[in-house]
Write an enzyme that holds these catalytic residues in place. Structure first.
Site, PDB file in Angstrom:
ATOM      1  N   CYS A  15     -17.392  47.219  -1.169  1.00  0.00           N
ATOM      2  CA  CYS A  15     -17.168  46.143  -0.214  1.00  0.00           C
ATOM      3  C   CYS A  15     -17.030  46.727   1.197  1.00  0.00           C
ATOM      4  O   CYS A  15     -16.251  47.653   1.414  1.00  0.00           O
ATOM      5  CB  CYS A  15     -15.901  45.378  -0.587  1.00  0.00           C
ATOM      6  SG  CYS A  15     -15.575  44.022   0.569  1.00  0.00           S
ATOM      7  N   CYS A  23     -16.008  39.560  -3.475  1.00  0.00           N
ATOM      8  CA  CYS A  23     -15.726  38.575  -2.414  1.00  0.00           C
ATOM      9  C   CYS A  23     -16.989  37.976  -1.813  1.00  0.00           C
ATOM     10  O   CYS A  23     -16.906  37.107  -0.946  1.00  0.00           O
ATOM     11  CB  CYS A  23     -14.881  39.211  -1.310  1.00  0.00           C
ATOM     12  SG  CYS A  23     -15.785  40.415  -0.320  1.00  0.00           S
ATOM     13  N   HIS A  55     -19.371  63.493  -0.676  1.00  0.00           N
ATOM     14  CA  HIS A  55     -20.002  62.625   0.330  1.00  0.00           C
ATOM     15  C   HIS A  55     -20.481  61.313  -0.278  1.00  0.00           C
ATOM     16  O   HIS A  55     -21.244  60.579   0.334  1.00  0.00           O
ATOM     17  CB  HIS A  55     -21.170  63.352   1.018  1.00  0.00           C
ATOM     18  CG  HIS A  55     -20.725  64.497   1.882  1.00  0.00           C
ATOM     19  ND1 HIS A  55     -21.570  65.454   2.383  1.00  0.00           N
ATOM     20  CD2 HIS A  55     -19.482  64.838   2.334  1.00  0.00           C
ATOM     21  CE1 HIS A  55     -20.883  66.336   3.108  1.00  0.00           C
ATOM     22  NE2 HIS A  55     -19.612  65.987   3.089  1.00  0.00           N
TER      23      HIS A  55
HETATM   24  P1  OAD Z   1     -28.593  71.032   5.228  1.00  0.00           P
HETATM   25  O1  OAD Z   1     -29.905  70.349   5.357  1.00  0.00           O
HETATM   26  O2  OAD Z   1     -27.746  71.137   6.443  1.00  0.00           O
HETATM   27  O3  OAD Z   1     -28.799  72.507   4.664  1.00  0.00           O
HETATM   28  C1  OAD Z   1     -29.583  72.746   3.528  1.00  0.00           C
HETATM   29  C2  OAD Z   1     -29.468  74.199   3.165  1.00  0.00           C
HETATM   30  O4  OAD Z   1     -30.206  74.419   1.981  1.00  0.00           O
HETATM   31  C3  OAD Z   1     -30.024  75.160   4.222  1.00  0.00           C
HETATM   32  O5  OAD Z   1     -29.078  76.189   4.445  1.00  0.00           O
HETATM   33  C4  OAD Z   1     -31.286  75.708   3.570  1.00  0.00           C
HETATM   34  O6  OAD Z   1     -31.560  77.043   3.951  1.00  0.00           O
HETATM   35  C5  OAD Z   1     -30.911  75.637   2.095  1.00  0.00           C
HETATM   36  N1  OAD Z   1     -32.050  75.567   1.159  1.00  0.00           N
HETATM   37  C6  OAD Z   1     -33.268  75.046   1.343  1.00  0.00           C
HETATM   38  N2  OAD Z   1     -34.005  75.158   0.229  1.00  0.00           N
HETATM   39  C7  OAD Z   1     -33.237  75.782  -0.698  1.00  0.00           C
HETATM   40  C8  OAD Z   1     -33.430  76.171  -2.056  1.00  0.00           C
HETATM   41  N3  OAD Z   1     -34.555  75.961  -2.700  1.00  0.00           N
HETATM   42  N4  OAD Z   1     -32.387  76.779  -2.690  1.00  0.00           N
HETATM   43  C9  OAD Z   1     -31.212  77.008  -2.060  1.00  0.00           C
HETATM   44  N5  OAD Z   1     -30.993  76.654  -0.781  1.00  0.00           N
HETATM   45  C10 OAD Z   1     -31.976  76.041  -0.103  1.00  0.00           C
HETATM   46  O7  OAD Z   1     -27.816  70.314   4.013  1.00  0.00           O
HETATM   47  P2  OAD Z   1     -26.254  70.352   3.654  1.00  0.00           P
HETATM   48  O8  OAD Z   1     -25.657  71.663   3.996  1.00  0.00           O
HETATM   49  O9  OAD Z   1     -26.133  69.859   2.274  1.00  0.00           O
HETATM   50  O10 OAD Z   1     -23.682  64.671   4.869  1.00  0.00           O
HETATM   51  O11 OAD Z   1     -25.726  69.262   4.650  1.00  0.00           O
HETATM   52  C11 OAD Z   1     -24.390  68.886   4.551  1.00  0.00           C
HETATM   53  C12 OAD Z   1     -24.229  67.445   4.884  1.00  0.00           C
HETATM   54  O12 OAD Z   1     -24.818  67.166   6.159  1.00  0.00           O
HETATM   55  C13 OAD Z   1     -24.925  66.470   3.956  1.00  0.00           C
HETATM   56  O13 OAD Z   1     -24.226  66.229   2.766  1.00  0.00           O
HETATM   57  C14 OAD Z   1     -25.002  65.237   4.799  1.00  0.00           C
HETATM   58  C15 OAD Z   1     -25.411  65.842   6.117  1.00  0.00           C
HETATM   59  O14 OAD Z   1     -24.968  65.175   7.243  1.00  0.00           O
HETATM   60  C16 OAD Z   1     -23.516  63.354   4.886  1.00  0.00           C
HETATM   61  O15 OAD Z   1     -24.453  62.572   4.895  1.00  0.00           O
HETATM   62  C17 OAD Z   1     -22.101  62.914   4.911  1.00  0.00           C
END
Ligand code: OAD
Length: 275
Positions: A139, A176, A131
């Protein structure tokens, strides 16, 4: 002292260790939660809390940037400040230990843009930031595909403030002189191979002998694809997360394991079982 793993999980880790298997690690925001960086969808998450002026999920788009680049940049410079204020935690450090111990048999696909895996010491060639990375800009009109390090000292502290002209003027493409954009994947954009490692990640899912998914809610496309590939291949998937979610289901369907707890607590024990 390390916490005690389930004996079945210990046996799986010993099997991978014994046959020198490849380990694919997939991380999400949860691994950085213990470093103080908010997740996206948790109670304190970026997408949950929002701000006075906007709902951030509407902001992380190409369309919002075209409409109001200053507003979008302000939010990323606020997040940049949170990332720079954070330090790698024991979960990150355990993955560095694994990377060093098993070398080319290790690969790390991360959804996190905070750069903490690289700052902790993971090998760049084995770290796929699918990501993007908030420390870089590029740019906005793609005059080249080059990534440029963010100018230093331009983080902002207030989530709801207005970006000064002095800072906004520094957010220019060094080639640019047009407007630069954050090097992150937005909701109205697609994964590719140049910036976001789609094919490389799919290949890693097809080649690994075990997949460890850490701290992700499984809300995005490429991580879900990785989970499906691993399940369909019958390779064990280990889900490390305090709560259940799609990756817990992948773990069960793959004949893998669920570790219900914080990454910083459990990853050192999992890594100890693999090296
Ligand atoms: P989320 O915020 O959707 O999920 C975070 C996860 O981490 C949840 O399942 C929690 O239960 C878990 N969690 C919390 N604390 C934890 C800990 N101490 N140890 C292990 N797990 C824990 O985040 P992502 O799944 O990373 O994309 O979200 C995916 C993407 O959605 C991000 O990269 C972002 C967002 O839109 C972009 O910005 C492109």
């Amino acid at each position: 002292m390390l916490p005690q793993l389930d004996p079945d999980l210990v046996a799986t880790l010993a099997d991978i260790r014994g046959r020198e298997g490849s380990v694919l690690v997939l991380t999400g925001a949860g691994i950085s939660a213990e470093s103080g960086i908010p997740t996206f969808r948790g109670p304190e998450g970026y997408w949950t809390v929002g701000s006075k002026h906007y709902y951030p999920e509407d902001l992380a788009t190409q369309a919002a940037f075209a409409r109001d680049p200053r507003l979008v940049w302000h939010w990323y410079l606020y997040r940049l400040g949170s990332c720079h204020g954070a330090q790698p935690n024991p979960g990150h450090l355990a993955l560095v230990e694994l990377d060093r111990a098993i070398g080319a048999r290790f690969s790390l696909v991360t959804q996190n843009v905070d750069g903490l895996h690289l700052r902790a010491g993971n090998t760049r060639e084995r770290t796929f930031e699918i990501h993007g990375n908030i420390d870089y800009m590029r740019c906005a009109t793609s005059c080249t595909a080059e990534l440029h390090r963010m100018p230093s000292g331009i983080e902002v502290r207030d989530c709801d403030g207005t970006l000064s002209d002095a800072i906004f003027e520094q957010l220019r493409c060094p080639r640019c002189q047009g407007l630069a954009r954050p090097h992150v994947l937005w909701f109205d954009e697609y994964y590719d191979d140049i910036y976001f490692y789609w094919s490389q990640s799919v290949a890693l899912a097809n080649e690994c002998d075990v997949c460890i998914a850490i701290g992700t809610s499984g809300a995005t496309n490429l991580p879900s694809r990785i989970g499906e590939i691993v399940v369909n291949r019958g390779v064990p998937l280990i889900d490390v997360n305090p709560i259940d979610g799609p990756f817990g289901e992948f773990a069960e369907r793959s004949g893998g394991h669920v570790v219900r707890g914080p990454a910083g607590q459990w990853l050192p024990a999992i890594v100890a079982g693999l090296v």
